[in-house]
Design an enzyme around this catalytic site. Structure first.
Site, short mmCIF file in Angstrom:
data_model
loop_
_atom_site.label_atom_id
_atom_site.label_comp_id
_atom_site.label_asym_id
_atom_site.label_seq_id
_atom_site.Cartn_x
_atom_site.Cartn_y
_atom_site.Cartn_z
N CYS A 123 0.77 -1.25 0.00
CA CYS A 123 0.00 0.00 0.00
C CYS A 123 0.80 1.29 0.00
O CYS A 123 0.54 2.17 -0.81
CB CYS A 123 -0.91 0.04 1.22
SG CYS A 123 -2.16 -1.22 1.18
N PHE A 166 7.32 -8.11 4.84
CA PHE A 166 7.58 -6.68 5.00
C PHE A 166 7.39 -6.22 6.43
O PHE A 166 7.84 -5.14 6.81
CB PHE A 166 6.74 -5.85 4.01
CG PHE A 166 5.32 -5.60 4.42
CD1 PHE A 166 4.98 -4.45 5.10
CD2 PHE A 166 4.32 -6.52 4.13
CE1 PHE A 166 3.67 -4.20 5.48
CE2 PHE A 166 3.02 -6.28 4.50
CZ PHE A 166 2.68 -5.12 5.18
#
Ligand code: ADP
Length: 451
Positions: free
Chosen positions: A281, A343
């Protein structure tokens, strides 16, 4: 049927990914009277959602327990998109919206092809009025495009498009869905738009206090999602930029971060130094915001937000340089063990992870790299590198994927901790090893690592 009389008995979600899967699982759990069907064009993904709980396509703490309770009761995973569209009153669009790779806006703008495909399918298959909910993060004014496509193939069918951006964070998705800070519902400000929004509000009200459900116009809702992610990413880039200054001046970034965070106007969250933000995102949304600003001729605003992404790239480059300098000044072979590929902790998602970029650049410098992550599968690690253009023979020659922490430690290479998985902070195991711990130590004065 007018929207005020519509009763929501069946919901469909198109897209069984990190957003669609957990969100629909929670809606199914909280609304046992509603049949929730999640469809996806990826057959394997649907098979996995219907398969053993240990191997669901998305790992999130608490998710498998909910799936266990709801699956095949009122939560279904299916490939039959047409049937699911026809039978439902409300359809969520939760497909991926990657950054465009070709054409106008390549590298910046959001690629809406999957969203448009969904709108086309809905338009072609629908036989009754429906409420369409944008869940995917979309650029401002996308609802307009969706509405145009929806109206293309269908006569006499009324679609209301709502924007209901997802604010969950991967790794804490279930908790975030249970206790959302806010739920945002954007609708057209017409009577019919507001009635459609009421229907979605009544679903969330099953478990979210009504004062946390915010209504707005569609464009505010779409922009709020981009803006929220831009603000969060900005905090990470802000603290990471200061970590570079700390290394030059003798200040300690952890102390600075703590001191800043104690100011209640700033607060302590998202202020920890790191190898840079990843995930599907932040970068995408900021680039999208930058593209929007440029589109409207707001060059200064675009440059301001673009800086957040540039600092993220800079931090990743700094890590590569640090590892390289460490190897050369200590006259070591070009070898490193990377701990963590996801991540962030508590997810199996590695999209845009800093580990990928660091490994990619170390491969260019001809490093041999061991990788261990508790949740990311080895096929995915290889795929991530291939996506960046590394060829298979190089991966075979230089990348060694290891399946346990003990194993990677036993290889006795210098270690770079790239993801904050809790097991990596088992000091007993790691205390005697050569560690480049970027979460804590990268930014210490003069880069004194724990060896
Ligand atoms: P996110 O993190 O936004 O949830 P994912 O990539 O994890 O994104 O999930 C998006 C899902 O949407 C993928 O599983 C993809 O297969 C699915 N998808 C994309 N386009 C379509 C489509 N036209 N019909 C059905 N599913 C689709």
């Amino acid at each position: 049927m007018a929207f005020e009389k519509m009763k929501i008995k069946k919901i469909t979600c198109i897209g069984a990914g990190y957003v669609g899967g957990p969100t629909m699982a929670v809606i199914a759990q909280k609304c046992p009277e509603i049949k929730v069907t999640v469809v996806d064009s990826n057959k394997k993904k649907i098979e996995d959602w219907n398969g053993p709980l240990e191997d669901l396509p998305v790992f999130e703490p608490g998710l498998s327990e909910i799936i266990n309770k709801t699956r095949n009761k009122n939560l279904f995973f299916s490939e039959d998109v047409k049937k699911a569209i026809v039978e439902s009153e409300m359809i969520f669009i939760a497909v991926n919206t990657p950054t465009k790779t070709t054409g106008e806006g390549a590298g910046m703008a959001c690629d809406l092809k999957y969203v448009i495909k969904c709108a086309e399918m809905i338009s072609k298959y629908s036989k009754s009025n429906k409420i369409i909910v944008e869940k995917s993060t979309l650029p401002v004014r996308t609802a307009e495009t969706i509405k145009r496509v929806l109206d293309k193939y269908s006569d006499n069918i009324h679609f209301e498009v709502l924007s209901n951006p997802e604010f969950l964070a991967e790794g804490t998705a279930i908790q975030d869905l249970y206790k959302s800070d806010r739920v945002l519902i954007g609708s057209e400000q017409t009577l019919s738009g507001k009635k459609a929004a009421d229907k979605l509000v009544s679903i969330y009200e099953k478990w979210i206090p009504s004062e946390k459900i915010l209504r707005s116009n569609v464009w505010s809702s779409e922009l709020s999602k981009l803006a929220s992610n831009a603000f969060l990413a900005q905090r990470i880039s802000s603290i990471n930029s200061l970590s570079a200054l700390c290394e030059k001046t003798g200040a300690d970034i952890d102390e600075v971060s703590q001191a800043i965070g104690f100011d209640h106007r700033i607060g302590p969250y998202f202020l920890k130094v790191s190898p840079g933000f990843g995930g599907s995102c932040f970068q995408k949304d900021i680039l999208n915001l930058v593209y929007l600003c440029r589109h409207y001729g707001l060059e200064e605003v675009a440059d301001y937000w673009h800086g957040v992404v540039k600092i993220n790239d800079y931090q990743r480059d700094r890590i590569v340089k640090t590892i390289y300098n460490y190897s050369t000044t200590n006259k070591l072979e070009k070898k490193i063990s990377i701990l963590g590929w996801a991540f962030k902790k508590n997810t199996n998602d590695s999209r845009e992870s800093s580990s990928i970029y660091v490994a990619f650049n170390l491969l260019k410098l001809n490093y041999e790299i061991n990788v261990y992550d508790p949740r990311v599968e080895s096929e995915r690690i290889i795929y991530d590198l291939i996506l960046l253009g590394v060829n298979k023979s190089k991966i075979k020659e230089k990348i060694n994927i290891v399946n346990s922490l003990d194993k990677i430690i036993s290889l006795d290479y210098p270690i770079a901790i790239m993801t904050e998985w809790e097991e990596f902070f088992d000091l007993e195991k790691l205390s005697n090893l050569k560690i480049l711990d970027f979460r804590n130590i990268l930014s210490k004065n003069n880069v004194k690592y724990r060896f």
